[in-house]
Enzyme design. Structure first.
Site, PDB file in Angstrom:
ATOM      1  N   SER A  30      35.714  32.923  42.443  1.00 40.14           N
ATOM      2  CA  SER A  30      36.051  31.605  42.699  1.00 40.14           C
ATOM      3  C   SER A  30      35.367  30.781  43.921  1.00 40.14           C
ATOM      4  O   SER A  30      35.089  29.789  43.936  1.00 40.14           O
ATOM      5  CB  SER A  30      37.541  31.270  42.748  1.00 40.14           C
ATOM      6  OG  SER A  30      38.073  32.229  43.923  1.00 40.14           O
ATOM      7  N   THR A  31      35.032  31.939  44.823  1.00 39.07           N
ATOM      8  CA  THR A  31      34.273  31.327  45.909  1.00 39.07           C
ATOM      9  C   THR A  31      33.025  31.186  45.515  1.00 39.07           C
ATOM     10  O   THR A  31      32.279  29.915  46.103  1.00 39.07           O
ATOM     11  CB  THR A  31      34.331  32.346  47.274  1.00 39.07           C
ATOM     12  OG1 THR A  31      35.676  32.606  47.343  1.00 39.07           O
ATOM     13  CG2 THR A  31      34.068  31.598  48.591  1.00 39.07           C
ATOM     14  N   ASP A  84      36.637  40.703  48.294  1.00 38.46           N
ATOM     15  CA  ASP A  84      38.282  40.735  48.190  1.00 38.46           C
ATOM     16  C   ASP A  84      38.467  41.321  49.639  1.00 38.46           C
ATOM     17  O   ASP A  84      39.551  40.823  50.030  1.00 38.46           O
ATOM     18  CB  ASP A  84      38.489  41.961  47.116  1.00 38.46           C
ATOM     19  CG  ASP A  84      38.070  41.431  45.723  1.00 38.46           C
ATOM     20  OD1 ASP A  84      38.500  40.202  45.178  1.00 38.46           O
ATOM     21  OD2 ASP A  84      37.284  42.083  45.106  1.00 38.46           O
ATOM     22  N   LYS A  94      35.048  44.999  46.521  1.00 31.05           N
ATOM     23  CA  LYS A  94      34.533  43.808  45.757  1.00 31.05           C
ATOM     24  C   LYS A  94      34.929  44.373  44.311  1.00 31.05           C
ATOM     25  O   LYS A  94      35.024  45.522  43.934  1.00 31.05           O
ATOM     26  CB  LYS A  94      33.029  43.548  45.741  1.00 31.05           C
ATOM     27  CG  LYS A  94      32.783  42.649  47.078  1.00 31.05           C
ATOM     28  CD  LYS A  94      31.112  42.442  47.021  1.00 31.05           C
ATOM     29  CE  LYS A  94      30.942  41.714  45.838  1.00 31.05           C
ATOM     30  NZ  LYS A  94      31.480  40.636  45.393  1.00 31.05           N
ATOM     31  N   GLY A  96      37.169  42.281  42.250  1.00 31.85           N
ATOM     32  CA  GLY A  96      38.484  41.956  41.693  1.00 31.85           C
ATOM     33  C   GLY A  96      38.272  40.910  40.432  1.00 31.85           C
ATOM     34  O   GLY A  96      38.963  40.741  39.468  1.00 31.85           O
ATOM     35  N   GLY A  97      36.917  40.266  40.379  1.00 33.71           N
ATOM     36  CA  GLY A  97      36.605  39.722  39.025  1.00 33.71           C
ATOM     37  C   GLY A  97      35.846  40.400  38.324  1.00 33.71           C
ATOM     38  O   GLY A  97      35.228  40.208  37.076  1.00 33.71           O
ATOM     39  N   GLU A 103      26.929  43.249  40.554  1.00 34.85           N
ATOM     40  CA  GLU A 103      27.048  42.617  42.084  1.00 34.85           C
ATOM     41  C   GLU A 103      26.131  43.609  42.887  1.00 34.85           C
ATOM     42  O   GLU A 103      25.224  43.285  43.723  1.00 34.85           O
ATOM     43  CB  GLU A 103      28.402  42.432  42.407  1.00 34.85           C
ATOM     44  CG  GLU A 103      29.013  41.183  41.719  1.00 34.85           C
ATOM     45  CD  GLU A 103      30.316  41.099  42.251  1.00 34.85           C
ATOM     46  OE1 GLU A 103      31.024  39.897  41.916  1.00 34.85           O
ATOM     47  OE2 GLU A 103      31.190  41.893  42.797  1.00 34.85           O
ATOM     48  N   LYS A 121      40.376  37.204  53.922  1.00 35.75           N
ATOM     49  CA  LYS A 121      39.792  38.492  53.279  1.00 35.75           C
ATOM     50  C   LYS A 121      39.253  39.500  54.585  1.00 35.75           C
ATOM     51  O   LYS A 121      38.908  40.444  54.323  1.00 35.75           O
ATOM     52  CB  LYS A 121      38.490  38.070  52.627  1.00 35.75           C
ATOM     53  CG  LYS A 121      38.689  37.086  51.310  1.00 35.75           C
ATOM     54  CD  LYS A 121      39.402  37.505  50.250  1.00 35.75           C
ATOM     55  CE  LYS A 121      39.658  36.554  49.274  1.00 35.75           C
ATOM     56  NZ  LYS A 121      38.390  36.223  48.349  1.00 35.75           N
TER      57      LYS A 121
HETATM   58  C1  5RP Z   1      34.056  39.622  41.709  1.00 36.13           C
HETATM   59  C2  5RP Z   1      34.038  39.697  43.110  1.00 36.13           C
HETATM   60  C3  5RP Z   1      34.507  38.618  43.774  1.00 36.13           C
HETATM   61  O1  5RP Z   1      33.370  38.291  45.009  1.00 36.13           O
HETATM   62  C4  5RP Z   1      35.727  38.963  44.647  1.00 36.13           C
HETATM   63  O2  5RP Z   1      36.666  39.253  43.798  1.00 36.13           O
HETATM   64  C5  5RP Z   1      36.182  37.601  45.297  1.00 36.13           C
HETATM   65  O3  5RP Z   1      36.660  36.496  44.449  1.00 36.13           O
HETATM   66  P1  5RP Z   1      36.961  35.186  44.823  1.00 36.13           P
HETATM   67  O4  5RP Z   1      36.035  34.470  45.593  1.00 36.13           O
HETATM   68  O5  5RP Z   1      37.511  34.701  43.497  1.00 36.13           O
HETATM   69  O6  5RP Z   1      38.328  35.390  45.735  1.00 36.13           O
HETATM   70  O7  5RP Z   1      33.875  40.930  43.680  1.00 36.13           O
HETATM   71  O8  5RP Z   1      33.693  41.006  40.966  1.00 36.13           O
END
Ligand code: 5RP
Length: 223
Positions: A30-31, A84, A94, A96-97, A103, A121
């Site tokens: 999302s960021t 994260d 990292k 979470g997505g 990445e 974070k």
């Molecule tokens: C995805 C990631 C993201 O960078 C991490 O989950 C942070 O996400 P957000 O910006 O939505 O908090 O590692 O795999």
């Protein structure tokens, strides 16, 4: 400021790390979505992007930004991604997505990792956020037992009641109960386990810069 506004702020602040004419490494989340939206204002002055996920690729392309395959590009000047958790040395959790493998690959081919995050974070020690681990499905239960032996609890990530399948066709374990005092040692150790594709601790691919959004605006941390 809301968390969403902080994400917008750091996403826009990251533009100053993008060099005209370059191909930009783009993360996921999302960021990063805020960064991608801001990058659209520069789309005519960059060559394009290398993306770390199908979701980011679709967003970039929808905004008219050309996306190159990572394998077509030797080196990137900068990789912009969220986290994260990030500590005071630039080590991160990292994934979470669920995009951690791509990445880490794009981060590894970039000279500089610029992490963009809101100040929730920033941590002293990594490990409060469950550590994502991408695994080959046939190894998932055994890898979970190996984490149990370290005192961790590994849970298979589900989506819609069934195991989530990553962009690479694999599964994710989310591991709680670990305190990661030595991120480099931890990443090295887990990387040895058969069936682990990627552990979501980014120590070898740590950030060199973090743009951290908080009530006072954007703070630049250099590692
Ligand atoms: C995805 C990631 C993201 O960078 C991490 O989950 C942070 O996400 P957000 O910006 O939505 O908090 O590692 O795999």
């Amino acid at each position: 400021m809301t968390q969403n506004e902080l994400k917008t702020l750091v996403g826009q602040a990251a533009l100053k790390y993008v060099q005209a004419g370059s191909i930009v490494g783009v993360g996921t989340g999302s960021t990063v979505n805020k960064f991608i939206d801001a990058l659209a204002s520069m789309k005519d002055s960059i060559a394009g992007a290398v993306s770390s996920s199908v979701a980011s690729t679709e967003r970039l392309q929808a905004l008219g930004i050309k996306v190159f395959d990572a394998a077509e590009v030797d080196e990137l000047a900068v990789y912009i991604d969220g986290a994260d958790e990030i500590d005071h040395a630039g080590y991160m959790i990292k994934g979470g997505g669920a995009a951690l493998t791509r990445e880490k690959i794009v981060a590894a081919q970039s000279r500089q990792f610029v992490c963009i995050a809101d100040d929730s974070k920033l941590v002293q020690t990594l490990g409060h956020f469950p550590v994502p681990v991408e695994v080959i499905p046939m190894a998932a239960r055994r890898v979970a037992r190996q984490f149990a032996a370290l005192g961790g609890l590994a849970v298979l990530r589900l989506e819609g009641g069934v195991p989530l399948v990553t962009d690479n066709g694999q599964h994710i374990l989310d591991v709680t109960g670990l305190k990661i005092a030595d991120p480099l040692g931890f990443e090295s150790q887990i990387n040895q386990w058969p069936g682990v594709v990627t552990v979501g601790v980014f120590a070898f691919q740590k950030a060199q810069v973090c743009l951290l959004g908080g009530p006072g605006g954007v703070k630049t941390m250099l590692f």
